[in-house]
Design a protein around this motif. Sequence first.
Motif, mmCIF file in Angstrom:
data_model
loop_
_atom_site.group_PDB
_atom_site.id
_atom_site.type_symbol
_atom_site.label_atom_id
_atom_site.label_comp_id
_atom_site.label_asym_id
_atom_site.label_seq_id
_atom_site.Cartn_x
_atom_site.Cartn_y
_atom_site.Cartn_z
ATOM 1 N N SER A 106 0.823 -1.210 0.000
ATOM 2 C CA SER A 106 0.000 0.000 0.000
ATOM 3 C C SER A 106 0.859 1.263 0.000
ATOM 4 C CB SER A 106 -0.944 0.004 1.210
ATOM 5 O OG SER A 106 -0.230 0.125 2.430
ATOM 6 N N HIS A 107 1.973 1.237 0.739
ATOM 7 C CA HIS A 107 2.844 2.418 0.783
ATOM 8 C C HIS A 107 3.658 2.560 -0.509
ATOM 9 C CE1 HIS A 107 2.069 3.848 4.844
ATOM 10 N NE2 HIS A 107 2.059 2.598 5.255
ATOM 11 N N ILE A 108 4.058 1.446 -1.107
ATOM 12 C CA ILE A 108 4.757 1.523 -2.396
ATOM 13 C C ILE A 108 3.804 2.037 -3.474
ATOM 14 C CG2 ILE A 108 5.854 0.166 -4.222
ATOM 15 C CD1 ILE A 108 7.046 -1.611 -2.078
ATOM 16 N N ASP A 109 2.560 1.527 -3.463
ATOM 17 C CA ASP A 109 1.557 2.015 -4.419
ATOM 18 C C ASP A 109 1.348 3.516 -4.244
ATOM 19 O OD1 ASP A 109 1.179 -0.484 -5.486
ATOM 20 O OD2 ASP A 109 -0.621 -0.943 -4.314
ATOM 21 N N ALA A 110 1.355 3.963 -2.981
ATOM 22 C CA ALA A 110 1.141 5.387 -2.705
ATOM 23 C C ALA A 110 2.291 6.235 -3.249
ATOM 24 C CB ALA A 110 0.988 5.610 -1.200
ATOM 25 N N LEU A 111 3.519 5.701 -3.198
ATOM 26 C CA LEU A 111 4.654 6.426 -3.762
ATOM 27 C C LEU A 111 4.478 6.637 -5.267
ATOM 28 C CD1 LEU A 111 7.724 4.791 -1.967
ATOM 29 C CD2 LEU A 111 6.972 7.164 -1.762
ATOM 30 N N PHE A 112 4.059 5.587 -5.966
ATOM 31 C CA PHE A 112 3.843 5.707 -7.406
ATOM 32 C C PHE A 112 2.658 6.601 -7.734
ATOM 33 C CE2 PHE A 112 6.465 1.869 -7.537
ATOM 34 C CZ PHE A 112 7.238 2.105 -8.666
ATOM 35 N N ALA A 113 1.700 6.682 -6.780
ATOM 36 C CA ALA A 113 0.465 7.418 -7.044
ATOM 37 C C ALA A 113 0.525 8.894 -6.660
ATOM 38 C CB ALA A 113 -0.704 6.759 -6.304
ATOM 39 N N VAL A 114 1.676 9.352 -6.121
ATOM 40 C CA VAL A 114 1.800 10.773 -5.757
ATOM 41 C C VAL A 114 1.553 11.629 -7.001
ATOM 42 C CG1 VAL A 114 3.393 12.570 -4.993
ATOM 43 C CG2 VAL A 114 3.380 10.346 -3.853
ATOM 44 N N ASN A 115 0.653 12.575 -6.886
ATOM 45 C CA ASN A 115 0.309 13.430 -8.031
ATOM 46 C C ASN A 115 1.485 14.327 -8.417
ATOM 47 O OD1 ASN A 115 -2.358 12.503 -8.285
ATOM 48 N ND2 ASN A 115 -3.048 13.884 -6.667
ATOM 49 N N PRO A 116 1.843 14.364 -9.686
ATOM 50 C CA PRO A 116 2.946 15.227 -10.122
ATOM 51 C C PRO A 116 2.570 16.704 -10.011
ATOM 52 C CG PRO A 116 1.851 14.254 -12.013
ATOM 53 C CD PRO A 116 1.254 13.600 -10.804
ATOM 54 N N MET A 117 3.580 17.548 -9.911
ATOM 55 C CA MET A 117 3.354 18.990 -9.848
ATOM 56 C C MET A 117 2.828 19.494 -11.196
ATOM 57 S SD MET A 117 6.911 19.983 -7.886
ATOM 58 C CE MET A 117 6.677 21.743 -8.166
ATOM 59 N N LYS A 118 1.818 20.346 -11.157
ATOM 60 C CA LYS A 118 1.265 20.906 -12.393
ATOM 61 C C LYS A 118 1.976 22.197 -12.794
ATOM 62 C CE LYS A 118 -3.331 18.905 -11.727
ATOM 63 N NZ LYS A 118 -4.784 19.184 -11.588
ATOM 64 N N LYS A 119 2.462 22.923 -11.787
ATOM 65 C CA LYS A 119 3.187 24.153 -12.090
ATOM 66 C C LYS A 119 4.198 24.413 -10.983
ATOM 67 C CE LYS A 119 -0.260 27.191 -9.923
ATOM 68 N NZ LYS A 119 -1.118 28.379 -10.121
ATOM 69 N N GLU A 120 5.136 25.291 -11.267
ATOM 70 C CA GLU A 120 6.199 25.588 -10.316
ATOM 71 C C GLU A 120 5.650 26.331 -9.104
ATOM 72 O OE1 GLU A 120 10.384 28.185 -10.164
ATOM 73 O OE2 GLU A 120 8.989 28.333 -11.860
ATOM 74 N N SER A 121 5.888 25.771 -7.905
ATOM 75 C CA SER A 121 5.518 26.455 -6.659
ATOM 76 C C SER A 121 6.170 25.738 -5.484
ATOM 77 C CB SER A 121 3.992 26.493 -6.458
ATOM 78 O OG SER A 121 3.501 25.246 -6.023
ATOM 79 N N PHE A 122 6.510 26.497 -4.457
ATOM 80 C CA PHE A 122 7.143 25.919 -3.270
ATOM 81 C C PHE A 122 6.182 24.967 -2.572
ATOM 82 C CE2 PHE A 122 7.735 26.012 1.341
ATOM 83 C CZ PHE A 122 9.031 25.520 1.427
ATOM 84 N N GLU A 123 4.896 25.353 -2.484
ATOM 85 C CA GLU A 123 3.915 24.522 -1.786
ATOM 86 C C GLU A 123 3.769 23.165 -2.450
ATOM 87 O OE1 GLU A 123 3.458 27.625 -2.692
ATOM 88 O OE2 GLU A 123 3.368 28.675 -0.767
ATOM 89 N N ALA A 124 3.698 23.165 -3.792
ATOM 90 C CA ALA A 124 3.538 21.900 -4.510
ATOM 91 C C ALA A 124 4.777 21.019 -4.343
ATOM 92 C CB ALA A 124 3.273 22.169 -5.990
#
Length: 316
Positions: free
Chosen positions: A230-248
Amino acid sequence: MGNTDLRKLTKKERQLRDMVESIEQFVNQFQEARDRGSVPARLKKLDEVYDSFCDVRADIEILLEECDTDDEEMKEVPPAVREQAMAARAKQRSEQSSKILKAFIQQYFRLKQALEAFMHGPGSSSQLDPGPTNNPPTAASPMRVKLPELKIPTFRGSLMEWVTFRDTFKTLIVDNPHLTDIDRFTYLRTSLAGEALQQIASIDLTADNYSIAWRSLESRYANKKLLVKSHIDALFAVNPMKKESFEALNHVIGEFEKHLHMLTKLGENTQDWNTLLAHMLASKLDPTTQRLWETQHRSTDVPKTTKGAEKTLEVQ
């Protein structure tokens, strides 16, 4: 964070201990006519100190883990020896921290029980559990006050939340000698929701059934293979950044570090995954951030991850 931060946290922990010792002195020297009016303030302060102590103790553990990772002397040791030495050190530190926390929790419960008894008086029926007779409490049948409110995370059945819930519940409830099994079962029911609550919904609320309910949860959720997956799946499922920002960027790094921490806690040697993790993490960057990183990373060495948001794509 470094030695200075550790000293600050250690000093704050010592100050919190001193506050609890002051409350214990108040309890030991309590006089009804003189002190009853100040009991509510002591109760409030005790709860505040409890919350702060748990937070500080957690910060100290995290900082010590980071100090181990950044230990320059250990980096010179052969990998196999280093891994064994760090595992032994981590086990010793975990046992010591658990001992400190358990002792503090026991003291907290003892003082809270005494203060609530002082506040409501020896004859308050609203705070005493009903018994078969109206005889006053004795050493053989101690007075029982209502259960204190404890901050236990609600578990709804997510595999990724199981380890955190299990460890917190065991520390606060299972290993608490001041609670009976019916108390533990009551806390267990109130800290579950959704699918997890349904797992034990058909089990009657009795002292004898507490261990049955806990084993039922463990049989359902304490599956290491599924937990790791479940944790490995979660690593692959992290949403990529859509635009440049410190928060993202901070969010992506935080998600990676959270799941890697849990995988390490489950016994996975994530240090051997550095090259793969660096590639995965770089793939989550938006085009602008990725271009800036590639511009800065001019070395021909393979990038690897290191602990800490500010070093996540630093070459070791």
